[in-house]
Write a protein that holds these residues in place. Structure first.
Motif, mmCIF file in Angstrom:
data_model
loop_
_atom_site.group_PDB
_atom_site.id
_atom_site.type_symbol
_atom_site.label_atom_id
_atom_site.label_comp_id
_atom_site.label_asym_id
_atom_site.label_seq_id
_atom_site.Cartn_x
_atom_site.Cartn_y
_atom_site.Cartn_z
ATOM 1 N N THR A 408 40.602 52.902 42.815
ATOM 2 C CA THR A 408 41.752 52.029 42.597
ATOM 3 C C THR A 408 42.843 52.807 41.866
ATOM 4 O O THR A 408 42.557 53.675 41.032
ATOM 5 C CB THR A 408 41.382 50.794 41.758
ATOM 6 N N THR A 409 44.075 52.480 42.193
ATOM 7 C CA THR A 409 45.251 52.998 41.499
ATOM 8 C C THR A 409 46.406 52.056 41.820
ATOM 9 O O THR A 409 46.383 51.367 42.860
ATOM 10 C CB THR A 409 45.560 54.451 41.905
ATOM 11 N N SER A 410 47.395 51.995 40.951
ATOM 12 C CA SER A 410 48.424 50.962 41.097
ATOM 13 C C SER A 410 49.199 51.064 42.406
ATOM 14 O O SER A 410 49.563 50.051 43.003
ATOM 15 C CB SER A 410 49.390 51.028 39.906
ATOM 16 N N LEU A 411 49.471 52.279 42.886
ATOM 17 C CA LEU A 411 50.282 52.445 44.087
ATOM 18 C C LEU A 411 49.592 51.892 45.330
ATOM 19 O O LEU A 411 50.254 51.448 46.269
ATOM 20 C CB LEU A 411 50.611 53.922 44.289
ATOM 21 N N ARG A 412 48.259 51.891 45.336
ATOM 22 C CA ARG A 412 47.526 51.526 46.558
ATOM 23 C C ARG A 412 46.574 50.351 46.387
ATOM 24 O O ARG A 412 46.024 49.868 47.371
ATOM 25 C CB ARG A 412 46.750 52.736 47.075
ATOM 26 N N GLY A 413 46.342 49.868 45.184
ATOM 27 C CA GLY A 413 45.289 48.873 45.009
ATOM 28 C C GLY A 413 43.949 49.565 45.154
ATOM 29 O O GLY A 413 43.640 50.507 44.426
ATOM 30 N N VAL A 414 43.143 49.148 46.140
ATOM 31 C CA VAL A 414 41.899 49.847 46.427
ATOM 32 C C VAL A 414 42.133 50.761 47.631
ATOM 33 O O VAL A 414 42.818 50.388 48.581
ATOM 34 C CB VAL A 414 40.742 48.850 46.693
ATOM 35 N N PHE A 415 41.580 51.966 47.589
ATOM 36 C CA PHE A 415 41.757 52.930 48.675
ATOM 37 C C PHE A 415 40.416 53.570 49.006
ATOM 38 O O PHE A 415 39.465 53.522 48.217
ATOM 39 C CB PHE A 415 42.775 54.015 48.297
ATOM 40 N N SER A 416 40.362 54.208 50.182
ATOM 41 C CA SER A 416 39.152 54.890 50.619
ATOM 42 C C SER A 416 39.520 56.251 51.190
ATOM 43 O O SER A 416 40.455 56.368 51.990
ATOM 44 C CB SER A 416 38.426 54.055 51.682
ATOM 45 N N LEU A 417 38.782 57.291 50.762
ATOM 46 C CA LEU A 417 38.965 58.654 51.260
ATOM 47 C C LEU A 417 37.698 59.089 51.988
ATOM 48 O O LEU A 417 36.590 58.827 51.517
ATOM 49 C CB LEU A 417 39.248 59.619 50.107
ATOM 50 N N ALA A 435 50.130 46.687 38.051
ATOM 51 C CA ALA A 435 49.750 47.475 36.875
ATOM 52 C C ALA A 435 48.568 48.367 37.221
ATOM 53 O O ALA A 435 48.057 48.345 38.347
ATOM 54 C CB ALA A 435 49.408 46.544 35.719
ATOM 55 N N ASP A 436 48.132 49.186 36.242
ATOM 56 C CA ASP A 436 46.940 50.012 36.453
ATOM 57 C C ASP A 436 45.742 49.084 36.617
ATOM 58 O O ASP A 436 45.367 48.360 35.683
ATOM 59 C CB ASP A 436 46.717 50.939 35.266
ATOM 60 N N PRO A 437 45.114 49.070 37.786
ATOM 61 C CA PRO A 437 44.023 48.122 38.029
ATOM 62 C C PRO A 437 42.725 48.552 37.360
ATOM 63 O O PRO A 437 42.565 49.693 36.921
ATOM 64 C CB PRO A 437 43.880 48.139 39.551
ATOM 65 N N GLY A 438 41.779 47.612 37.301
ATOM 66 C CA GLY A 438 40.442 47.938 36.841
ATOM 67 C C GLY A 438 39.647 48.612 37.938
ATOM 68 O O GLY A 438 40.116 48.802 39.058
ATOM 69 N N GLY A 439 38.406 48.963 37.623
ATOM 70 C CA GLY A 439 37.551 49.618 38.599
ATOM 71 C C GLY A 439 37.054 48.641 39.661
ATOM 72 O O GLY A 439 37.072 47.419 39.481
ATOM 73 N N VAL A 440 36.574 49.190 40.779
ATOM 74 C CA VAL A 440 36.197 48.386 41.931
ATOM 75 C C VAL A 440 34.685 48.351 42.100
ATOM 76 O O VAL A 440 33.981 49.322 41.798
ATOM 77 C CB VAL A 440 36.871 48.923 43.212
ATOM 78 N N ILE A 441 34.173 47.188 42.559
ATOM 79 C CA ILE A 441 32.768 47.060 42.944
ATOM 80 C C ILE A 441 32.708 46.484 44.353
ATOM 81 O O ILE A 441 33.717 46.028 44.901
ATOM 82 C CB ILE A 441 31.972 46.147 41.982
ATOM 83 N N VAL A 442 31.513 46.499 44.929
ATOM 84 C CA VAL A 442 31.278 45.815 46.201
ATOM 85 C C VAL A 442 30.515 44.536 45.877
ATOM 86 O O VAL A 442 29.414 44.572 45.318
ATOM 87 C CB VAL A 442 30.490 46.689 47.184
ATOM 88 N N PHE A 443 31.124 43.396 46.229
ATOM 89 C CA PHE A 443 30.549 42.093 45.916
ATOM 90 C C PHE A 443 30.728 41.166 47.114
ATOM 91 O O PHE A 443 31.847 40.971 47.593
ATOM 92 C CB PHE A 443 31.235 41.490 44.689
ATOM 93 N N GLY A 444 29.622 40.618 47.613
ATOM 94 C CA GLY A 444 29.703 39.708 48.737
ATOM 95 C C GLY A 444 30.273 40.349 49.985
ATOM 96 O O GLY A 444 30.956 39.689 50.774
ATOM 97 N N GLY A 445 30.027 41.650 50.175
ATOM 98 C CA GLY A 445 30.527 42.346 51.357
ATOM 99 C C GLY A 445 32.009 42.639 51.308
ATOM 100 O O GLY A 445 32.621 42.939 52.341
ATOM 101 N N ILE A 474 44.141 34.549 37.850
ATOM 102 C CA ILE A 474 43.185 34.274 36.786
ATOM 103 C C ILE A 474 43.960 34.069 35.493
ATOM 104 O O ILE A 474 45.130 34.442 35.386
ATOM 105 C CB ILE A 474 42.135 35.399 36.641
ATOM 106 N N SER A 475 43.335 33.463 34.506
ATOM 107 C CA SER A 475 44.057 33.062 33.297
ATOM 108 C C SER A 475 44.317 34.216 32.343
ATOM 109 O O SER A 475 45.282 34.184 31.577
ATOM 110 C CB SER A 475 43.286 31.958 32.572
ATOM 111 N N GLU A 476 43.470 35.250 32.380
ATOM 112 C CA GLU A 476 43.605 36.370 31.444
ATOM 113 C C GLU A 476 43.423 37.683 32.182
ATOM 114 O O GLU A 476 42.685 37.756 33.174
ATOM 115 C CB GLU A 476 42.565 36.257 30.326
ATOM 116 N N ALA A 477 44.079 38.722 31.708
ATOM 117 C CA ALA A 477 44.072 40.014 32.386
ATOM 118 C C ALA A 477 42.674 40.632 32.399
ATOM 119 O O ALA A 477 41.918 40.540 31.427
ATOM 120 C CB ALA A 477 45.046 40.962 31.709
ATOM 121 N N LEU A 478 42.368 41.283 33.515
ATOM 122 C CA LEU A 478 41.105 41.998 33.683
ATOM 123 C C LEU A 478 41.403 43.484 33.806
ATOM 124 O O LEU A 478 41.989 43.920 34.794
ATOM 125 C CB LEU A 478 40.367 41.489 34.917
ATOM 126 N N VAL A 479 41.002 44.256 32.778
ATOM 127 C CA VAL A 479 41.242 45.698 32.796
ATOM 128 C C VAL A 479 39.961 46.482 33.046
ATOM 129 O O VAL A 479 40.006 47.643 33.443
ATOM 130 C CB VAL A 479 41.894 46.170 31.481
#
Length: 584
Positions: A408-417, A435-445, A474-479
């Motif tokens: 993840t990065t702000s310019l692309r959201g989630v990306f794959s290389l 903004a600078d996003p948090g890290g990514v997981i795989v959830f529910g496909g 969401i009500s509060e920021a997730l970093v």
């Protein structure tokens, strides 16, 4: 004649008296009672069957056995301050509760008495009937004419809340079919304990094979490494180090020994290996001084050299790439070091598998490295011969799937290389995020990540094909990075001090505020609950210096997810080859 009539009246009265039921008649079985009466097994007296003159319903009382004793010190508290009475009367989600039903009425029909407990949910389903038995001799209510007791198992009941009251309901009749009812409630919380480390916690806890919880602290000028047992007590005294922002990485247990690898974030960063058994220092790189830059990105667990020495690979910002290998000989090299100019931003990391490693940089690139002649060097087959792929102009966080490096990065959201070449396969959403996003997981496909400290906080969900992403307010920021738990549930901790559970990206399950002044920058993890339990324990540290243990309805991480949490697994290895531990 008058005398005869009087005699007949007396005889009739005597016959009627003989036909009446004697409620004080002692008995052993029903045959000892007359006119349809039954023998009450508790009082051993006859009880009338369908007395038409009895119009009074039995009165029931529900008595809840108090919770077990809890720890409550300045360092560790098991009381939930957000529950009624500051948690003194609250039960934990994974506990069982003994409930007693009593009545002073002697003619209660024991077979009619039912105790029901209701879950807490939008659709709680059918209430669960609690099996009742005779009160034991040690039960203080055993002397009541009617006394039954049962055990309420809290964990299997629906509970879409962090803290709430589970309703109890009792109903029953007497032998004249008069129905009585009573209700009560159980204060239930997911709070297990809170440990006060006294300095900000930016790290994601790592969990050793024996259940030890390892995390680090940073107060700007110094820090320490902590190890806690499952009950929140200290396994050994905290080990004083420089500030720690990189999460600890745990090695493989070998003969009872398991090492934790920790990077320090002082001006001259070091990479140290500490024995989880007793907190003793195993190795340190360099042996004196430091590397001229802080280590703020979490190292990855790697193996290198002709004998595949286990170790950790981290980056000292702007200075060195360091591979610590405690089991190597001095000749083989305990500290493998190469010069680099790259930097990482918290909470980025190194991810690795076999001989490949990838680093998300503060400048917006993903850099690739390979083991060559026993050392880590830039992989120039990557990124068109550059050894890196530019994906933006801001910090990058990474995960590592079977055939792709995802981040993840702000310019692309989630990306794959593409793993072998570094070619960009896609990104989502179009235009990136605010903004600078948090890290990514795989959830529910799908990919799931937080939008960071943005004016309008959001959670993002994207298909693995990187098609159109959904933006969920969401009500509060997730970093930090969410965590995917067993049972199709995801959890995340917010910058506003709340913990939230979702059954899908858009379906809120429950949330709970963990206290004024709390804020979460690090990411949660999920360990096992009691053996055989359907619940687990989520651990997350706050920037105010508290480590929280919270009972969740997931018995560990989701093994079906290829990347269920920050740095992949309970040991924070950043290595997809590390198995996702299942709970016993």
């Amino acid at each position: 004649m008058r005398t005869g009539i009087s005699t007949l009246g007396i005889l009739t009265a005597l016959l009627l008296v003989g036909a009446c039921f004697d409620p004080t008649r002692p008995c052993s079985t029903n045959t000892d009672c007359e006119n349809g009466g039954t023998c009450d097994p508790g009082t051993k007296t006859c009880v009338a069957a369908g007395n038409p003159n009895d119009k009074t319903a039995p009165v029931f009382s529900i008595v809840v056995t108090p919770p077990p004793s809890r720890q409550d010190t300045t360092k560790l508290t098991e009381f939930d301050p957000g529950s009624p009475d500051a948690g003194r009367g609250a039960f934990r989600r994974d506990e069982s509760v003994v409930v007693t039903v009593t009545s002073s009425d002697p003619d209660v029909d024991a077979s009619s008495v039912k105790l029901l407990v209701h879950g807490v949910a939008a659709n709680p389903g059918t209430a669960v009937e609690v099996q009742l038995g005779s009160c034991g001799a040690t039960n203080p209510a055993a002397s009541n004419p009617f006394c039954r007791e049962g055990t309420v198992e809290l964990a299997p009941l629906p509970f879409e809340a962090f803290r709430a009251v589970m309703p109890l309901e009792v109903s029953g009749s007497d032998l004249s079919d008069n129905v009585g009812r009573a209700d009560a409630g159980l204060n239930v919380t997911r709070w297990k304990w809170r440990y006060a480390a006294g300095a900000p916690i930016y790290t994601t806890p790592a969990i050793a094979d024996d259940g030890t919880i390892v995390f680090g602290t940073s107060d700007g000028g110094s820090g320490a490494l902590y190890a806690l047992l499952a009950d929140g007590s200290e396994k050994w005294a905290p080990v004083a180090l420089e500030p720690i922002k990189a999460s600890p990485t745990l090695g493989t247990a070998d003969g009872g020994q398991q090492l934790t690898y920790v990077g320090t974030a002082g001006a001259n960063g070091r990479l140290v290996a500490i024995d989880v058994r007793d907190g003793s220092l195993s190795s340190v790189c360099p042996t004196s001084g430091g590397y001229g830059g802080p280590i703020v990105g979490t190292p990855a667990l790697v193996k290198s050299g002709p004998q595949s020495f286990e170790g950790a690979l981290g980056v000292a910002n702007g200075a060195k790439m360091v591979n610590i290998r405690p089991t190597a000989s001095a000749a083989d090299g305990i500290c493998l070091v190469s010069d680099v100019t790259i930097t990482q931003a918290y909470p980025s990391s190194v991810v690795a598998q076999v001989s490949d490693a990838f680093v998300g940089t503060a400048e917006g690139a993903v850099r690739a490295y390979k083991v060559l002649s026993g050392n880590w060097v830039a992989n120039t087959t990557w990124g068109g011969g550059l050894g890196y792929s530019p994906v933006g102009n801001a910090p990058v966080q990474l995960s590592f799937l079977a055939s792709a490096v995802v981040g993840t990065t702000s310019l692309r959201g989630v990306f794959s290389l593409e793993q072998d070449t570094g070619v960009l396969q896609g990104s989502s959403p179009d235009g990136g995020v605010e903004a600078d996003p948090g890290g990514v997981i795989v959830f529910g496909g799908e990919y799931l990540f937080g939008g960071g400290i943005a004016p309008s906080p959001a959670l993002y969900s994207s298909p693995l094909s990187l098609g159109t992403a959904a933006r969920i307010p969401i009500s509060e920021a997730l970093v930090g990075t969410p965590v995917a738990g067993l049972g199709g549930l995801a959890y995340f901790a917010t910058a506003g001090g709340s913990l939230e559970s979702r059954s899908s990206a858009s379906t809120h399950n429950w949330s709970g505020f963990l206290g004024g002044g709390e804020s979460f920058a690090g990411s949660p993890t999920i360990g096992c609950g009691p053996q055989g339990s359907a619940s687990g324990v989520l651990f997350v540290g706050s920037t105010s210096g508290n480590l929280f243990a919270v009972i969740v309805d997931s018995a560990g991480l989701d093994p079906s997810s290829p990347w269920p949490k920050y740095q992949h697994d309970l040991r924070n290895t950043g290595n997809p080859a590390t198995p996702i531990q299942s709970c016993p």
